[in-house]
Design an enzyme around this catalytic site. Structure first.
Site, PDB file in Angstrom:
ATOM      1  N   CYS A   2     116.752  29.167 152.798  1.00 15.41           N
ATOM      2  CA  CYS A   2     115.862  30.324 152.729  1.00 15.41           C
ATOM      3  C   CYS A   2     115.671  30.929 151.237  1.00 15.41           C
ATOM      4  O   CYS A   2     116.365  31.186 150.409  1.00 15.41           O
ATOM      5  CB  CYS A   2     116.118  31.372 153.644  1.00 15.41           C
ATOM      6  SG  CYS A   2     116.448  30.731 155.372  1.00 15.41           S
ATOM      7  N   ARG A  27     113.932  26.026 148.495  1.00 12.76           N
ATOM      8  CA  ARG A  27     115.248  26.424 149.163  1.00 12.76           C
ATOM      9  C   ARG A  27     114.873  26.360 150.987  1.00 12.76           C
ATOM     10  O   ARG A  27     116.063  26.610 151.516  1.00 12.76           O
ATOM     11  CB  ARG A  27     115.420  27.956 149.086  1.00 12.76           C
ATOM     12  CG  ARG A  27     115.633  28.329 147.540  1.00 12.76           C
ATOM     13  CD  ARG A  27     115.777  29.752 147.429  1.00 12.76           C
ATOM     14  NE  ARG A  27     116.943  30.301 148.099  1.00 12.76           N
ATOM     15  CZ  ARG A  27     118.140  30.404 147.457  1.00 12.76           C
ATOM     16  NH1 ARG A  27     118.124  29.931 146.254  1.00 12.76           N
ATOM     17  NH2 ARG A  27     118.919  30.938 148.038  1.00 12.76           N
ATOM     18  N   TRP A  73     114.539  27.966 155.784  1.00 16.22           N
ATOM     19  CA  TRP A  73     115.371  26.863 156.298  1.00 16.22           C
ATOM     20  C   TRP A  73     116.157  27.319 157.625  1.00 16.22           C
ATOM     21  O   TRP A  73     117.137  27.939 157.632  1.00 16.22           O
ATOM     22  CB  TRP A  73     116.431  26.408 155.168  1.00 16.22           C
ATOM     23  CG  TRP A  73     116.938  25.067 155.499  1.00 16.22           C
ATOM     24  CD1 TRP A  73     116.290  23.902 155.217  1.00 16.22           C
ATOM     25  CD2 TRP A  73     118.249  24.715 156.109  1.00 16.22           C
ATOM     26  NE1 TRP A  73     117.550  22.776 155.360  1.00 16.22           N
ATOM     27  CE2 TRP A  73     118.524  23.380 155.884  1.00 16.22           C
ATOM     28  CE3 TRP A  73     119.493  25.562 156.486  1.00 16.22           C
ATOM     29  CZ2 TRP A  73     119.673  22.645 156.344  1.00 16.22           C
ATOM     30  CZ3 TRP A  73     120.526  25.023 156.945  1.00 16.22           C
ATOM     31  CH2 TRP A  73     120.587  23.627 156.797  1.00 16.22           C
ATOM     32  N   ASN A  99     118.464  35.897 154.363  1.00 21.09           N
ATOM     33  CA  ASN A  99     118.726  34.490 154.098  1.00 21.09           C
ATOM     34  C   ASN A  99     120.322  34.497 154.450  1.00 21.09           C
ATOM     35  O   ASN A  99     120.949  35.310 153.788  1.00 21.09           O
ATOM     36  CB  ASN A  99     118.685  34.200 152.556  1.00 21.09           C
ATOM     37  CG  ASN A  99     119.271  33.142 151.982  1.00 21.09           C
ATOM     38  OD1 ASN A  99     119.855  32.154 152.818  1.00 21.09           O
ATOM     39  ND2 ASN A  99     119.472  33.267 150.721  1.00 21.09           N
ATOM     40  N   GLY A 100     120.938  33.553 155.284  1.00 12.67           N
ATOM     41  CA  GLY A 100     122.180  33.353 155.668  1.00 12.67           C
ATOM     42  C   GLY A 100     122.637  33.453 157.153  1.00 12.67           C
ATOM     43  O   GLY A 100     121.476  33.260 158.099  1.00 12.67           O
ATOM     44  N   GLU A 484     125.901   7.704 144.591  1.00 17.44           N
ATOM     45  CA  GLU A 484     124.734   8.646 144.260  1.00 17.44           C
ATOM     46  C   GLU A 484     123.606   8.033 144.597  1.00 17.44           C
ATOM     47  O   GLU A 484     122.382   8.606 145.038  1.00 17.44           O
ATOM     48  CB  GLU A 484     125.135   9.316 142.710  1.00 17.44           C
ATOM     49  CG  GLU A 484     123.786  10.166 142.293  1.00 17.44           C
ATOM     50  CD  GLU A 484     123.734  11.308 143.209  1.00 17.44           C
ATOM     51  OE1 GLU A 484     124.345  11.756 144.047  1.00 17.44           O
ATOM     52  OE2 GLU A 484     122.568  11.916 142.455  1.00 17.44           O
ATOM     53  N   LYS A 488     120.595   9.339 146.916  1.00 22.02           N
ATOM     54  CA  LYS A 488     119.088   9.598 146.400  1.00 22.02           C
ATOM     55  C   LYS A 488     118.286   9.141 147.537  1.00 22.02           C
ATOM     56  O   LYS A 488     117.117   9.561 147.707  1.00 22.02           O
ATOM     57  CB  LYS A 488     118.942   9.001 145.012  1.00 22.02           C
ATOM     58  CG  LYS A 488     119.483   9.984 143.877  1.00 22.02           C
ATOM     59  CD  LYS A 488     119.027  11.228 143.836  1.00 22.02           C
ATOM     60  CE  LYS A 488     119.712  12.467 144.330  1.00 22.02           C
ATOM     61  NZ  LYS A 488     120.729  12.937 144.026  1.00 22.02           N
ATOM     62  N   GLU A 491     118.215  10.855 150.787  1.00 24.53           N
ATOM     63  CA  GLU A 491     117.412  11.924 150.746  1.00 24.53           C
ATOM     64  C   GLU A 491     116.047  11.939 150.931  1.00 24.53           C
ATOM     65  O   GLU A 491     115.369  12.722 151.573  1.00 24.53           O
ATOM     66  CB  GLU A 491     117.857  12.658 149.500  1.00 24.53           C
ATOM     67  CG  GLU A 491     119.436  13.113 149.733  1.00 24.53           C
ATOM     68  CD  GLU A 491     119.872  14.035 148.207  1.00 24.53           C
ATOM     69  OE1 GLU A 491     120.484  14.915 148.509  1.00 24.53           O
ATOM     70  OE2 GLU A 491     119.476  13.445 147.063  1.00 24.53           O
ATOM     71  N   HIS A 507     135.516  -5.816 153.644  1.00 25.38           N
ATOM     72  CA  HIS A 507     136.171  -5.121 154.842  1.00 25.38           C
ATOM     73  C   HIS A 507     135.175  -4.679 155.769  1.00 25.38           C
ATOM     74  O   HIS A 507     135.745  -3.745 156.695  1.00 25.38           O
ATOM     75  CB  HIS A 507     137.274  -4.150 154.297  1.00 25.38           C
ATOM     76  CG  HIS A 507     138.284  -4.790 153.500  1.00 25.38           C
ATOM     77  ND1 HIS A 507     139.352  -5.735 153.829  1.00 25.38           N
ATOM     78  CD2 HIS A 507     138.363  -4.794 152.041  1.00 25.38           C
ATOM     79  CE1 HIS A 507     140.040  -6.072 152.750  1.00 25.38           C
ATOM     80  NE2 HIS A 507     139.462  -5.597 151.652  1.00 25.38           N
ATOM     81  N   LYS A 606     117.798  22.757 148.814  1.00 25.98           N
ATOM     82  CA  LYS A 606     118.395  22.551 147.805  1.00 25.98           C
ATOM     83  C   LYS A 606     119.661  23.414 147.566  1.00 25.98           C
ATOM     84  O   LYS A 606     120.548  22.907 146.840  1.00 25.98           O
ATOM     85  CB  LYS A 606     117.247  23.269 146.625  1.00 25.98           C
ATOM     86  CG  LYS A 606     117.983  22.989 145.094  1.00 25.98           C
ATOM     87  CD  LYS A 606     116.996  22.216 144.091  1.00 25.98           C
ATOM     88  CE  LYS A 606     117.735  21.603 142.866  1.00 25.98           C
ATOM     89  NZ  LYS A 606     118.022  20.006 143.136  1.00 25.98           N
TER      90      LYS A 606
END
Ligand code: G6P
Length: 611
Positions: A2, A27, A73, A99-100, A484, A488, A491, A507, A606
């Site tokens: 947010c 955000r 968000w 926001n929260g 990583e 990427k 995402e 395995h 983000k």
């Protein structure tokens, strides 16, 4: 998680709010809205991006010089027009952006329901503004007093801004756990979740602290804590250029940020590393060198990409400093009973400096007597301010949701700290130390060399753009790079991808390999080179398609792999800074070819300021 923006002054508020929301869209982008106040309190809101909000407004919005905006968000309530912020209170005399999360909103809603209040949305936010209204009615108090009393009874993390038709001369803002920056202009004030919407108007900012309420009028700024004690605002002067938050000709922020890496890595070393003189100084950790010399254990807490950079640091610190290192997902760490002793060192690593889980893990470690080092990119962020000491990344604003330049900057800062520690502790030979400083200083040029191969990576991306799965393999320091690379790709392209230590493949994941499975192997020449060559053969024997990242001049792997990308040689410890670059590019090009929104991937944000 947010984005919040507010304005009070003498300019037309609406364009400032819309522009600010666009800067904060990284955000969250489930829905957007603005509230404007001038005789009446008008709310315009819409599911989707800020551009959808703009398109949905028929005619001109209310002309005014005071207003606030929000990009969401979703946490409580699905992302739709009704749940979008701002929210009116029951009477519609008050409005809020938030926001929260308000954790006790269920019980508050029940109590307010008994008093006859009705709710339009499913959000905790609407409950909060109605609660504020109820308190103002009950105590017959000012808006700021109502906010203060309400927040003292609320459980959760938040940054809020409220406004009211009862007093059009002010915006009231408060925070606990979510960031809020106040921009100080001439007869005008700005509010935002970070400084990016503010910077084109003023570089003077005040960071609101937790449990503070700010009242912004055209005449001035007043801050009180939750006990109603006045606080003196401390004005910081920001060193942030407008160009650094614009795309500067690149199609996406992510691409710009990938290509910025030779510079962002150099910026991160600037003033800290001068190999010719043996100079390596990190101002932010100077006061705690004894703690670093005497440390018996180091714990890293982080999330997402930042967690991957900690894994790299674990290998390097254990190798160079001979100290046991633990790398923890912040979200897991805080919910067990971790063993932390007085004087243990905890590194909190974060691009945004606002990740709620990382902050909570730090609070836990602090309560047990640990020394906290914050390794963050965003100056003045909550993690930076919660740390005892630390080092900024100096990578510049990272706006693409998928982290790229912050990752390489984290690797550089953590490596510099490892080198410094090993030197202080006497666990590294003088000659090796100097050789490493020299090689570290060359990393920006090596990254630039890898970037010259972007076209080749794009061609490989074209071949695999329709794949449904990817496997990423690496050993040693290249294992976190495999993680990583896979993250990427997931995402931004929504292709399922897994990162695995190459030897573990047998395995389990080996069962997945057939002629349709692309396997990215980070196989640079290091001490596990022979082993990873065997792993490539295992993949080839099952007809997997191998895309190998190899050291320049490798004569063996090109004969086995289907596609190769060469990277310049460097010391093993620095290889992740170089070998990750083609993986960033690969995910970027695949995502673009699949028509994905690279800078704003679905469901992600983000900065994750909720648990
Ligand atoms: C979110 C972002 C990731 C990031 C993670 C940790 O999930 O989408 O890119 O790695 O948060 O964020 P931080 O700001 O703490 O590094």
């Amino acid at each position: 998680m947010c984005g919040i923006v507010g304005y009070i002054g003498h300019r037309d508020a609406f364009p400032i709010l819309i522009k600010g929301l666009k800067r904060l869209e990284y955000r969250g982008y489930d829905s957007a809205g603005v509230a404007l106040l001038n005789g009446s309190l008008e709310i315009y809101k819409k599911q989707g991006k800020v551009s959808a909000l703009e398109e949905s407004i028929e005619g001109s919005p209310l002309k005014t010089t005071v207003g606030m905006g929000h990009t969401r968000w979703a946490t409580h309530g699905e992302p739709n027009d009704t749940n979008a912020h701002p929210h009116y209170s029951h009477s519609t005399d008050y409005a809020i952006i938030h926001n929260g999360i308000i954790e006790n909103y269920g019980s508050l809603k029940k109590e307010l329901g008994k008093k006859g209040y009705k709710f339009r949305s499913d959000t905790d936010t609407e409950v909060l503004i109605t609660f504020i209204e109820d308190i103002i009615n009950e105590y017959d108090c000012s808006l700021e007093e109502g906010v203060r009393i309400a927040l003292s009874k609320v459980v959760g993390a938040y940054a809020i801004v409220v406004m009211s038709t009862k007093d059009e001369t002010k915006l009231v803002a408060a925070r606990k756990g979510s960031p809020l920056v106040i921009g100080v202009g001439q007869g005008e004030y700005f509010l935002a979740s970070d400084a990016t919407p503010i910077i084109e108007y003023t570089n003077e900012v005040v960071y609101l602290n937790d449990e503070e309420v700010a009242v912004l009028t055209r005449e001035g700024l007043e801050i009180k804590d939750f006990e109603a004690l006045s606080q003196t605002p401390y004005i910081h002067t920001l060193d942030l250029a407008l160009e650094s938050i614009e795309k500067s000709g690149y199609e996406h922020f992510m691409l710009k940020e990938i290509f910025e890496q030779p510079n962002s890595i150099a910026d991160c070393m600037r003033g800290r590393l001068k190999a010719a003189d043996g100079h390596l100084v990190l101002g932010g950790i100077r006061d705690y060198t004894n703690a670093l010399i005497n440390a018996e254990k180091i714990i890293f807490v982080a999330c997402g990409t930042s967690w991957h950079s900690c894994l790299v640091a674990e290998y390097i610190i254990e190798e160079l400093c001979r100290i046991p290192v633990e790398v923890e997902y912040a979200s897991e760490f805080r919910y067990r009973n971790p063993i932390i002793n007085e004087g243990d060192i905890v590194f909190a690593v974060s691009q945004s400096g606002e990740t709620a889980d990382t902050l909570a893990a730090m609070e836990l470690a602090k309560s047990k007597g640990a020394i906290l080092f914050g390794i963050v990119n965003v100056v003045g962020s909550s993690i930076a301010r919660t740390s005892h000491e630390g080092a900024y990344l100096h990578a510049g604003p990272e706006i693409g949701v998928a982290s790229t330049k912050a990752f390489t900057a984290q690797l550089v800062v953590l490596t510099m700290i490892a080198l410094k520690m090993s030197h202080l502790r006497g666990t590294i030979a003088e000659r090796r130390y100097h050789e490493m400083l020299v090689d570290l200083e060359r990393i920006p040029d090596k990254v630039a060399t890898v970037l010259k191969q972007a076209k080749k990576v794009e061609e490989i991306a074209y071949i695999f753009k329709e794949a449904h799965n990817f496997l990423y393999l690496g050993r040693g320091l290249n294992f976190p790079v495999a993680l990583e690379g896979a993250l990427k790709l997931k995402e931004i392209s929504y292709i399922h991808a897994e990162g695995y230590p190459a030897a573990e493949m047998k395995h389990g994941p080996i069962a997945l390999i057939d002629e349709n499975m692309p396997v990215v192997v980070i196989a640079t020449r290091d001490k596990s080179y022979d082993k990873i060559v065997s792993n490539i053969q295992e993949v080839k024997a099952r007809k997997g398609k191998v895309i190998a990242v190899v050291t320049e001049g490798d004569a063996l792997i090109p004969k086995m792999a289907d596609y190769i990308i060469e990277v310049p040689d460097t010391k093993d410890a620095f290889m992740p800074m170089v070998s990750v670059i083609p993986l960033q590019l690969l995910s970027y090009y695949i995502a673009v070819m699949r028509g994905c929104n690279v800078d704003q991937p679905r469901n992600l944000a983000k900065s994750v300021t909720v648990e």
